[in-house]
Design an enzyme around this catalytic site. Structure first.
Site: not given
Length: 162
Positions: A9, A13-15
Site C-alpha cells: 500500500d 499507514i493511513h486511516g
C-alpha cells in the site's frame, strides 16, 4: 518472528491501515520495508506519527528487514509488514523471509502505470514482480479493505493487458 500480515500500500499507514488492517493483523509491530521511505527523514516521521496507539513502527530497507527477521532477539515478535511496491516484497521472499500471502491494497495511478482496479495501478516491472511472487508460492490477496472478497490478481493483470 511471526508474520501476521504483509501488505502493499503505497500510502503506508493511513486511516484504513491504522483502524482496520492493524487490528486484523493483531501484530505488536509494523515494519515498513522501503528503501525510499527509510532514506526520507520527513516521511519516516510522518509514518511513525500515523501509527495506531500501542503499536511500534520501524522503517527499514529490505536488507535490514531480512537481518531483523533472522535475529533471534525478535523471535517472539508479531509483525505486520507494509511495502510500497512488490519488488521489495520479492526481495525479502528471495532472501528466505517466509511471506506466504501479500495483501495488495493500494498502488496509486501515476504516469507509466495502468489502472487494474479502482485502488491499484501497476507498471510492467511491478506486474512482473507480482507474477514472480505468485510463482514463488506467495498468495496474491487483492483487497482494499478486510471485508472485500479476495480478487483474482492474475485475472486483473490479464484484463489490463499485462
Amino acid at each position: 518472528m511471526q508474520i501476521k500480515l504483509a501488505r502493499v500500500d503505497d500510502r503506508l499507514i493511513h486511516g484504513q491501515v491504522a483502524t482496520v488492517w492493524a487490528k486484523e493483523a493483531g501484530a505488536k509491530r509494523i515494519i515498513v520495508v522501503s528503501k525510499e521511505v527509510a532514506n526520507d527523514d520527513i516521511r519516516k516521521t510522518l509514518v511513525k506519527q500515523a501509527a495506531p496507539p500501542g503499536i511500534k513502527v520501524n522503517i527499514v530497507d529490505p536488507e535490514k528487514a531480512v537481518k531483523v527477521y533472522n535475529n533471534p532477539k525478535y523471535a517472539d515478535e508479531t509483525v505486520f509488514y507494509l511495502f510500497t511496491n512488490p519488488m521489495e516484497v520479492l526481495e525479502l521472499v528471495q532472501l528466505n523471509v517466509p511471506i506466504k500471502s501479500i495483501n495488495i491494497g493500494g498502488m496509486q495511478f501515476k504516469t507509466g502505470r495502468t489502472q487494474i482496479t479502482k485502488a491499484v495501478s501497476v507498471d510492467q516491472t511491478e506486474a512482473e514482480a507480482f507474477r514472480n511472487l505468485e510463482s514463488a508460492g506467495v498468495e496474491l490477496d487483492l483487497r482494499v479493505v478486510a471485508t472485500d472478497p479476495k480478487g483474482n490478481f492474475e485475472e486483473k493483470l490479464k484484463e489490463a493487458g499485462f
